[in-house]
Design a protein around this motif. Structure first.
Motif, short mmCIF file in Angstrom:
data_model
loop_
_atom_site.label_atom_id
_atom_site.label_comp_id
_atom_site.label_asym_id
_atom_site.label_seq_id
_atom_site.Cartn_x
_atom_site.Cartn_y
_atom_site.Cartn_z
N LEU A 77 1.85 -2.70 12.99
CA LEU A 77 0.94 -2.29 11.92
C LEU A 77 0.02 -3.45 11.57
CD1 LEU A 77 1.67 -0.36 8.68
CD2 LEU A 77 0.65 -2.63 8.51
N ILE A 111 -0.51 1.39 14.02
CA ILE A 111 -0.86 1.86 12.68
C ILE A 111 -1.85 0.88 12.07
CG2 ILE A 111 0.01 2.46 10.38
CD1 ILE A 111 2.84 2.62 11.81
N ASN A 113 -3.64 0.02 8.41
CA ASN A 113 -3.64 0.26 6.97
C ASN A 113 -4.82 -0.46 6.33
OD1 ASN A 113 -2.11 -1.44 4.32
ND2 ASN A 113 -2.74 0.68 4.15
N VAL A 137 -3.06 5.53 14.11
CA VAL A 137 -2.90 6.20 12.82
C VAL A 137 -3.49 5.33 11.71
CG1 VAL A 137 -1.17 6.90 11.12
CG2 VAL A 137 -0.89 7.52 13.53
#
Length: 240
Positions: A77, A111, A113, A137
């Motif tokens: 991430l 991922i 964020n 994502v």
């Protein structure tokens, strides 16, 4: 055509209506559309689809990955936590900056964020489109912190009706803008009743996200212990 020809002059009146979106959705210097977040619980709970900034809706669907994220034993991430966020990347139609922040290793990321200290961070569409192109994502951020954050948490975690209302709005926002889920980042202490409702809030949010946004993800930041104490663990364990 001789010099006696008559030249017809056509006048056209052009009417331009002002944007229906609040001023915060436009850069004050250039008036160009920009991405922005939500600041208060009241702003979140009153949000409706007609409030959405259509310039910030992702246009690129999430590309498939091989192996899929659900089959990955380890996930990487990247959290974009840079100078408070919404910098050059806030411009939904691109920036004229000579050197905006960017990176080129999407193939190593699972991922992405987008993080700011707005209570609700809606990822800029430029990041969502780029990530989706590479099968990554994208998560927005819901954050509460310090004394003000504790007040917010006590308000929305007091009962089922309240935490479901917050979760429902977060689901609607994610679905509307086309990103894939949320990092829930509570960085303040919680009362006994609030901490008891926190797992129920997370469970409900996750269930609703999966129902509305296939392949979505909800992540919990590990800063609150099971009794409501604020204490970072740097891992998910039996205390948090």
């Amino acid at each position: 055509m001789d010099s006696s020809s008559v030249h017809e002059v056509v006048h056209e009146v052009v009417h331009s209506d002002s944007s229906a979106l609040p001023a915060k959705h436009h850069d004050p210097d250039t008036t160009e559309p920009i991405s922005c977040g939500l600041q208060t619980l009241e702003e979140l709970l009153s949000w409706k689809r007609s409030d959405a900034n259509l310039f910030n809706v992702a246009a690129v669907p999430l590309a498939p990955r091989d192996p899929p994220l659900t089959a990955s034993a380890r996930r990487t991430l990247v959290s974009h936590d840079m100078m408070g966020g919404y910098l050059d990347d806030r411009f939904t139609q691109g920036t004229h900056s000579d050197a905006p922040y960017a990176f080129y290793h999407w193939q190593y990321i699972d991922i992405f964020n987008y993080f700011t200290h707005n209570m609700v961070t809606i990822p800029p569409v430029v990041w969502t489109n780029a990530a989706h192109k590479h099968g990554v994502v994208v998560l927005g951020t819901f954050i509460t912190e310090w004394t003000d954050g504790a007040v917010v948490c006590e308000a929305f975690l007091k009962d089922e009706e309240s935490y479901r209302a917050v979760a429902d709005r977060l689901v609607q926002i994610s679905h509307c803008y086309g990103f894939d889920g949320w990092l829930i980042n509570i960085e303040n202490s919680l009362s006994e009743s609030a901490v008891k409702n926190t797992p129920l809030f997370l469970q409900y949010l996750t269930e609703q996200m999966h129902e509305r946004v296939p392949g979505s993800l909800v992540l919990w930041y590990d800063s609150v212990l099971e009794k409501g104490e604020l204490k970072w663990q740097n891992e998910l364990n039996e205390s948090n």
